[in-house]
Design a protein around this motif. Structure first.
Motif, PDB file in Angstrom:
ATOM      1  N   LEU A  78      -8.150  -7.229  17.636  1.00  0.00           N
ATOM      2  CA  LEU A  78      -8.064  -8.270  16.395  1.00  0.00           C
ATOM      3  C   LEU A  78      -9.345  -8.860  16.228  1.00  0.00           C
ATOM      4  CD1 LEU A  78      -6.566 -10.122  14.413  1.00  0.00           C
ATOM      5  CD2 LEU A  78      -5.758 -11.383  16.154  1.00  0.00           C
ATOM      6  N   ALA A  79     -10.032  -9.345  17.567  1.00  0.00           N
ATOM      7  CA  ALA A  79     -11.023 -10.095  17.423  1.00  0.00           C
ATOM      8  C   ALA A  79     -12.459  -9.204  16.885  1.00  0.00           C
ATOM      9  CB  ALA A  79     -11.467 -10.509  18.620  1.00  0.00           C
ATOM     10  N   ARG A  80     -12.428  -7.770  17.022  1.00  0.00           N
ATOM     11  CA  ARG A  80     -13.343  -6.953  16.711  1.00  0.00           C
ATOM     12  C   ARG A  80     -13.098  -6.802  15.118  1.00  0.00           C
ATOM     13  NH1 ARG A  80     -12.750  -4.477  21.918  1.00  0.00           N
ATOM     14  NH2 ARG A  80     -11.120  -3.124  21.142  1.00  0.00           N
ATOM     15  N   ASN A 205       0.058  -6.374  16.212  1.00  0.00           N
ATOM     16  CA  ASN A 205      -1.251  -5.718  15.925  1.00  0.00           C
ATOM     17  C   ASN A 205      -1.968  -6.233  14.915  1.00  0.00           C
ATOM     18  OD1 ASN A 205      -0.060  -4.869  13.352  1.00  0.00           O
ATOM     19  ND2 ASN A 205       0.934  -3.081  14.396  1.00  0.00           N
ATOM     20  N   THR A 206      -3.191  -5.573  14.642  1.00  0.00           N
ATOM     21  CA  THR A 206      -3.896  -6.370  13.508  1.00  0.00           C
ATOM     22  C   THR A 206      -3.498  -6.551  12.162  1.00  0.00           C
ATOM     23  OG1 THR A 206      -6.394  -5.803  14.531  1.00  0.00           O
ATOM     24  CG2 THR A 206      -6.241  -6.304  12.307  1.00  0.00           C
ATOM     25  N   ASP A 207      -2.467  -5.549  11.595  1.00  0.00           N
ATOM     26  CA  ASP A 207      -1.936  -5.630  10.384  1.00  0.00           C
ATOM     27  C   ASP A 207      -0.856  -6.715  10.375  1.00  0.00           C
ATOM     28  OD1 ASP A 207      -3.352  -3.245   9.533  1.00  0.00           O
ATOM     29  OD2 ASP A 207      -1.993  -1.880   9.798  1.00  0.00           O
ATOM     30  N   ASP A 208      -0.265  -6.893  11.611  1.00  0.00           N
ATOM     31  CA  ASP A 208       0.792  -8.326  11.540  1.00  0.00           C
ATOM     32  C   ASP A 208      -0.171  -9.403  11.232  1.00  0.00           C
ATOM     33  OD1 ASP A 208       3.006  -6.679  12.173  1.00  0.00           O
ATOM     34  OD2 ASP A 208       2.283  -6.698  14.411  1.00  0.00           O
ATOM     35  N   VAL A 209      -1.147  -9.532  11.632  1.00  0.00           N
ATOM     36  CA  VAL A 209      -1.983 -10.862  11.639  1.00  0.00           C
ATOM     37  C   VAL A 209      -2.420 -10.880  10.105  1.00  0.00           C
ATOM     38  CG1 VAL A 209      -3.975 -12.247  12.350  1.00  0.00           C
ATOM     39  CG2 VAL A 209      -2.501 -11.111  14.051  1.00  0.00           C
ATOM     40  N   ARG A 210      -3.004  -9.741   9.542  1.00  0.00           N
ATOM     41  CA  ARG A 210      -3.412  -9.699   8.147  1.00  0.00           C
ATOM     42  C   ARG A 210      -2.353 -10.094   7.226  1.00  0.00           C
ATOM     43  NH1 ARG A 210      -6.484  -4.591   9.107  1.00  0.00           N
ATOM     44  NH2 ARG A 210      -8.666  -5.032   8.885  1.00  0.00           N
TER      45      ARG A 210
END
Length: 421
Positions: A78-80, A205-210
């Motif tokens: 996520l940070a990347r 995952n990153t998609d959840d955060v998006r």
């Protein structure tokens, strides 16, 4: 004389069958309509992070398993994905009884290699150290009787009359405020963030955060996920309150008593609530920068807690947030996180929009409906209200803006965790 009763029985049976058929037809139409709503909302376009600056915050204690298997790799990715110039990771761990420190050290190295700014504190202070401290004026409570108390729902422990013990919620609030310190340090050097993302030890995952970030196109005081430990029951009933400030009516879909919150669930849209946390929450960062009164985590007063009441710091933060009244607090039902891989997979099936199932929708609609009907005839439990009013009557200056967060519990720290007293 024998014909008429038989005719009445036949008519009654026929009426019952017709009623059952109408209810089945009504339920089928409802389920099909809701299924269309959920499918329509289930696959939104995932926006890029763009130039939004996100401060990622988290506290940990004895959660090595999920850290190692899911959380640490997900945070690094996520940070990347956000980008080194737009992200900061702040983590606080203390006194874990497993190898959580080891996993977070590996994460620290991973983030360093990726050029991610961070502060990861691995504190050796244990819960036993906290419990054995000399009690201070704030954040402690005195046990009123000699009796046994439930400890984490499994074991038992004894506290003697007059024993002073630290309260769990002020302790957690203090740690959360420590995690926020780098935000203020960077502000002093001229750098601010747009959002603050708090993460529990969940699978995501990153998609959840998006998806969470894009809730209502970013227009919110705070936006939360839904969290699950044993699906289909969601987990965080302590912090979640519906649009009218009520605790969830049920632990399964569609959850709420408030018609405003419930209708949003049924349509698959962001759900207006009074407070939430649910494993993952995104805040508008502005209130944390308020010059006069920066937003911070807290517990209820010790005097109120002594009457056997408690409120989550994760609920009280929304009661104190001035943006809650203007931008609102929302749950995004499209973002579902789990406390293990199995739970996450169960609520995030491959076919988007297929959760919950049609059967779960039908069952949930009627379960919720019946519970609301029964509640209309049930005498209201005013235990919390009466205790709160007695506390207010003691002193005209007593005021608790997060009264909707209160429950009839006392939570104290123990050498190996925490317990209900």
């Amino acid at each position: 004389m024998l014909v008429r009763p038989r005719w009445r029985r036949l008519a009654s049976n026929r009426a019952t069958k017709v009623l059952a058929l109408l209810l089945a037809l009504w339920t089928t139409i409802e389920v099909l309509s809701i299924r269309r709503n959920l499918l329509r909302e289930a696959a939104p376009e995932l926006p890029a992070f763009g130039n939004q600056k996100i401060f990622i915050a988290s506290i940990h204690w004895t959660d090595e398993s999920v850290l190692r298997s899911h959380w640490a790799p997900a945070v690094a990715q996520l940070a990347r994905d956000i980008g080194p110039e737009n992200v900061y990771v702040s983590i606080y761990e203390s006194g874990s009884l497993d190898a959580s420190k080891e996993v977070l050290q590996i994460l620290d190295t991973d983030l360093e290699i990726s050029g991610i700014r961070r502060k990861i504190v691995l504190d050796e202070t244990t819960h036993k150290d906290e419990v054995e401290k000399q009690h201070t004026q704030a954040g402690w409570v005195q046990m009123p009787v000699d009796r046994s108390y439930r400890q984490n729902w499994t074991d038992w422990f004894t506290l003697e009359k007059g024993t002073w013990v630290p309260r769990r919620i002020p302790y957690l609030a203090r740690l959360r405020n420590l995690v926020m310190q780098p935000l203020y340090e960077m502000q002093q050097s001229g750098e601010t963030f747009d959002k603050v993302l708090w993460l529990n030890d969940v699978v995501f995952n990153t998609d959840d955060v998006r998806t969470l970030l894009a809730t209502r196109s970013g227009d919110y005081a705070a936006a939360c996920a839904l969290d699950f430990k044993r699906p289909p029951m969601f987990y965080d009933t302590f912090a979640l309150r519906d649009a009218e400030g009520y605790e969830p009516l049920m632990e399964t879909w569609p959850y709420f008593q408030s018609s405003q919150s419930r209708e949003a669930v049924i349509h698959g849209r962001p759900i207006p609530v009074a407070s939430c946390w649910n494993g993952m929450v995104m805040f508008d960062a502005a209130p944390f920068y308020d010059i006069r009164r920066p937003l911070a985590f807290r517990g209820i007063s010790d005097g109120l807690a002594a009457s056997h009441l408690e409120g989550s710091e994760c609920c009280l933060i929304h009661a104190d947030n001035p943006l809650s009244r203007t931008k609102g607090v929302w749950v995004n039902p499209q973002v579902r996180v789990g406390y293990n891989g199995t739970a996450y997979g169960a609520v995030n099936p491959v076919n988007a929009g297929s959760w919950p199932s049609s059967f779960a929708i039908a069952k949930g609609l009627w379960h919720n409906r019946i519970k609301r009907w029964l509640r209309a005839f049930k005498l209201r439990d005013r235990t919390v209200e009466n205790k709160l009013q007695n506390w207010r009557d003691e002193d005209a200056g007593h005021h608790e803006p997060g009264s909707f967060c209160l429950i009839d519990e006392m939570q104290v720290m123990l050498w190996n965790g925490w317990g209900h007293a």
